[in-house]
Design an enzyme around this catalytic site. Structure first.
Site, PDB file in Angstrom:
ATOM      1  N   LYS A 179     -14.133  31.121 102.313  1.00  0.00           N
ATOM      2  CA  LYS A 179     -13.862  31.351 101.434  1.00  0.00           C
ATOM      3  C   LYS A 179     -14.028  29.733 100.529  1.00  0.00           C
ATOM      4  CE  LYS A 179      -9.991  33.048  97.946  1.00  0.00           C
ATOM      5  NZ  LYS A 179      -8.941  33.158  97.949  1.00  0.00           N
ATOM      6  N   ARG A 196       2.418  40.544  90.226  1.00  0.00           N
ATOM      7  CA  ARG A 196       1.776  40.230  88.873  1.00  0.00           C
ATOM      8  C   ARG A 196       1.128  41.899  88.566  1.00  0.00           C
ATOM      9  NH1 ARG A 196      -3.158  36.512  89.722  1.00  0.00           N
ATOM     10  NH2 ARG A 196      -3.418  37.828  91.182  1.00  0.00           N
ATOM     11  N   HIS A 210       2.346  30.209  89.239  1.00  0.00           N
ATOM     12  CA  HIS A 210       2.388  29.914  91.086  1.00  0.00           C
ATOM     13  C   HIS A 210       3.917  28.949  91.291  1.00  0.00           C
ATOM     14  CE1 HIS A 210      -2.402  30.810  91.873  1.00  0.00           C
ATOM     15  NE2 HIS A 210      -1.352  31.324  92.441  1.00  0.00           N
TER      16      HIS A 210
HETATM   17  O1  PNS Z   1      -3.466  32.911  97.233  1.00  0.00           O
HETATM   18  P1  PNS Z   1      -3.810  34.273  97.965  1.00  0.00           P
HETATM   19  O2  PNS Z   1      -5.574  33.839  97.481  1.00  0.00           O
HETATM   20  O3  PNS Z   1      -3.966  35.151  97.225  1.00  0.00           O
HETATM   21  O4  PNS Z   1      -4.064  33.483  98.843  1.00  0.00           O
HETATM   22  C1  PNS Z   1      -3.965  34.394 100.295  1.00  0.00           C
HETATM   23  C2  PNS Z   1      -3.025  33.854 101.627  1.00  0.00           C
HETATM   24  C3  PNS Z   1      -3.432  32.610 101.834  1.00  0.00           C
HETATM   25  C4  PNS Z   1      -1.956  33.861 101.055  1.00  0.00           C
HETATM   26  C5  PNS Z   1      -3.938  34.579 102.642  1.00  0.00           C
HETATM   27  O5  PNS Z   1      -5.071  35.110 102.431  1.00  0.00           O
HETATM   28  C6  PNS Z   1      -3.373  34.275 103.755  1.00  0.00           C
HETATM   29  O6  PNS Z   1      -2.271  34.508 104.221  1.00  0.00           O
HETATM   30  N1  PNS Z   1      -4.474  34.070 104.165  1.00  0.00           N
HETATM   31  C7  PNS Z   1      -4.385  33.311 105.778  1.00  0.00           C
HETATM   32  C8  PNS Z   1      -4.466  34.503 106.827  1.00  0.00           C
HETATM   33  C9  PNS Z   1      -3.303  35.916 107.033  1.00  0.00           C
HETATM   34  O7  PNS Z   1      -2.028  36.102 107.422  1.00  0.00           O
HETATM   35  N2  PNS Z   1      -3.758  37.333 106.247  1.00  0.00           N
HETATM   36  C10 PNS Z   1      -3.047  38.206 106.618  1.00  0.00           C
HETATM   37  C11 PNS Z   1      -2.720  39.095 107.827  1.00  0.00           C
HETATM   38  S1  PNS Z   1      -2.703  40.775 107.420  1.00  0.00           S
END
Ligand code: PNS
Length: 163
Positions: A42, A94, A18
């Protein structure tokens, strides 16, 4: 015009992968805002404040604190990106499973916010195996996580599982 990118994630904890994506994005954009997602469904291992502190300490160590800042967000990533006046969402890729998941998310985000472009950065070859979920597992079982996460995370993970 200042070009700002929003890099959302759980960062529970941030890995060296990251941090690499943040550093590389900071060379492409004038400013990067790292959004630490607070999800209701989560429950994280580390609190929002701990996840932010890990990233901030590493950014300071790398001399990136003036180009990158961290925020927490709750809700849609596109809404948080807009709030931060970002015109791009950055995500790292990845492997093929990331690609499938990320393409779907980018597609949905693109419909909800056509003014915000998703930019994918390919994970560096030595970092494609890194995943926060596995790192939490290694830490919980007493393994050495120092090759995978910044030192600020090693300390916090060790404390978490020794208490
Ligand atoms: O590190 P991660 O778990 O891959 O992060 C996921 C994250 C936080 C980027 C994703 O779950 C997210 O953007 N969540 C917010 C809700 C949202 O916007 N979802 C996408 C709509 S399709």
């Amino acid at each position: 015009m200042t070009r700002q990118a929003f890099y959302p994630g759980s960062f529970d904890p941030a890995t060296v992968g990251h941090i690499d994506i943040i550093a590389r994005a900071s060379r492409l954009f004038d400013r990067v805002i790292v959004g630490v997602g607070i999800h209701h469904g989560k429950p994280p291992l580390l609190s929002g404040a701990e996840r932010i502190a890990i990233i901030d300490e590493e950014l300071a160590r790398l001399g990136l604190a003036d180009r990158v800042r961290t925020v927490t967000f709750d809700g849609l990533a596109v809404d948080a990106a807009r709030t931060q006046s970002a015109t791009a969402i950055v995500r790292g890729l990845r492997d093929g499973s990331d690609f499938d998941y990320e393409m779907q998310m980018a597609g949905l985000n693109g419909v909800m916010a056509p003014d915000i472009e998703t930019v994918f950065l390919a994970a560096a070859p030595g970092m494609r195996h890194l995943a926060s979920s596995f790192i939490r597992q290694v830490a919980a079982m007493g393994g050495d996580v120092s090759p995978f996460v910044p030192s600020s995370a090693v300390i916090r993970l060790t404390q978490k599982f020794n208490n």
